[in-house]
Design a protein around this motif. Structure first.
Motif: not given
Ligand code: HEM
Length: 475
Positions: A405-420, A129-133, A119-127
């Motif tokens: 909310i196809p891209f989710g919502a809140g803190r862990r919402m998808c950051p890939g919308i512009l790419f998608a 410090h590392y996820w924030r980075q 889980s060193r990626d973004i999607v699965m990283a535990p909420y």
């Protein structure tokens, strides 16, 4: 009657089974005592909980039906895992926005955890410090509007090749699902690795396999405490093989990039504007000013997200949008007329005018956020494919209107919308602009099979096969 002694193997198997059952019973008793404070839910069986109720249809449909009986906040025990199912926008808002920090954790999924180097990626990283980075790196470096724009020529190239392929097969049935996936996958691959890498077949099959295994409904994920069950399910072995394959490809590419970067640091400056994502990440790694240094495994984990998020999701939407339009000739005609008007006389579709396609833009949405997006409380005739519902409608898809909310919502919402988005709008516009479409074997539009397959993204069960005709004004 003569007493039969079991073989050693049978005896060992029985002991093993008994110990698994005892272990599970012990654990289910502990869980039972904590379940008392949870929301209502359907009756449970020992050991399996509510798993048996999920048999027979696709989970998102069964969960909606169960929620209709037990309420929009419902508890389900699936194996060892305790789940709360939310089916109303009001409660979704409470969970994702108001109490977002409490619910920002991810469950541990065996297949994805392995593929993402723990889980060193973004999607699965535990909420934390590392996820924030890594999330910050993603939003200010990897998936910015500028960076996404820099991939425009890659998108044009891949989707123009798709148009060429379709043109050369005019009049014959083509597997559109397959071709669309290939193109979006090609874009993710070239954006991540650079244009010279062609890892299409080897890597795309790994991504597809893992996406299938990562639904969260495997035995290994439902009984996480039982190493024996995980071993018996064969999951670990399968994932390990896929992981080795994927890791070899990714590490090879990283090593080559690092070598090239070393050469360009020594004088031969690369073109920053067209950097691929591995180069961006390696430069951040080399700069060395992060609080938590970025390892090669972290980079590979993040790149995994770009693949799993960047290919299957977008291609699935295009696939369903085309399917829905094939079943609804009125919508198909209207969308085609709009695209052909906007690009009248240009001979091809580009990204500059895609924003003008108000009507077409609407087609991507209905297949996502299924339970809330199909609730008759919020939508008139929710099951009908009626893109006009979004014209002059205040709901958008960017995480503020919880009923959609196809891209989710809140803190862990998808950051890939512009790419998608361009990966959805551009191919759809091109497919509609250049071709007229027919179903094979004289099939009537209303007979098109719309069965869904189970997985992280709900794909078509059977590929979409269509017959293209080049639109007469482009012949
Ligand atoms: C149509 C395409 C896409 C859809 C429907 C989609 C949907 C989603 C959803 C529903 C989530 C979970 C949100 C939550 O937990 O609240 C998510 C997370 C994520 N997506 Fe996407 N996504 C798409 C495309 C992409 C692309 C193209 C990328 C990257 C190139 C991407 C990267 C991510 C990442 C990194 C996360 C995890 C965010 C976090 O946990 O902080 N997605 N996506």
């Amino acid at each position: 009657m003569e007493l039969q002694f079991p073989s050693l193997l049978t005896l060992l198997a029985s002991i093993l089974l008994l110990s698994i059952i005892l272990q599970l019973v012990k654990r289910s008793k502990t869980l039972e005592s904590s379940i008392q404070q949870l929301p209502p839910g359907p009756w449970r069986l020992p050991l399996v909980g509510n798993l048996h109720q999920l048999v027979g249809s696709l989970p998102h449909r069964i969960l909606r039906d169960l929620a209709n009986q037990h309420g929009p906040l419902m508890h389900l025990q699936l194996g060892e895992t305790s789940n709360v199912v939310v089916s109303s926008p009001e409660i979704a808002k409470e969970i994702l926005i108001t109490h977002g920090t409490i619910f920002a954790q991810r469950p541990l999924l065996v297949a994805v955890d392995t593929m993402t180097y723990g889980s060193r990626d973004i999607v699965m990283a535990p909420y934390g410090h590392y996820w924030r980075q890594v999330r910050k790196i993603c939003t200010i470096e990897l998936l910015t509007a500028k960076r996404v724009k820099s991939f425009e020529s890659i998108r044009q190239d891949e989707f123009s090749n798709l148009v060429k392929f379709i043109s050369s097969n005019e009049g014959s049935p083509i597997n559109l699902s397959d071709k669309i996936f290939g193109s979006t996958y090609g874009i993710a691959s070239r954006a991540a690795f650079g244009s010279k890498y062609n890892v299409n077949d080897s890597y795309s099959s790994v991504v597809e396999e893992i996406v299938k295994l990562a639904s969260g409904f495997s035995i290994a994920d439902l009984y996480p405490s039982s190493k024996v069950l995980r071993l018996m399910s064969g999951m670990s072995k399968k994932v390990e093989t896929l992981f080795k394959k994927s890791d070899a490809v990714l590490q090879g590419i990283i090593d080559e990039h690092r070598e090239r970067l070393g050469r360009s640091n020594a004088g031969d400056e690369g073109e920053e504007a067209n950097e691929d994502l591995i180069t961006v990440l390696l430069k951040i790694q080399q700069l060395g000013d992060l609080e938590l240094p970025l390892s090669d495994n972290d980079i590979k984990g993040i790149i995994w997200d770009v693949f799993s998020g960047g290919s299957e999701t977008s291609s699935t939407i295009v696939d369903w949008a085309m399917s829905e339009m094939m079943r609804n000739p009125r919508v198909l005609k209207k969308a085609q007329t709009e695209v052909r008007n906007v690009y009248n006389g240009k001979g091809d579709v580009d990204e500059a005018s895609v924003q003008e396609l108000n009507y077409l833009e609407l087609t991507r949405v209905i297949i996502n956020a299924w339970a809330m997006a199909t609730d008759p409380k919020y939508w008139t005739e929710p099951k009908a494919f009626y893109p006009e519902r979004f014209l002059n409608c205040s709901s958008d898809f960017k995480g503020t209107n919880m009923e959609f909310i196809p891209f989710g919502a809140g803190r862990r919402m998808c950051p890939g919308i512009l790419f998608a988005l361009p990966n959805i709008e551009l191919p759809l516009a091109k497919l509609l602009y250049h071709f007229d479409w027919k179903l094979p074997n004289g099939m009537e539009h209303e007979s098109l099979d719309m069965t869904e397959a189970f997985g992280v993204t709900v794909r078509r069960k059977n590929d979409l096969i269509l017959i293209p005709t080049i639109h007469k004004s482009f012949m």
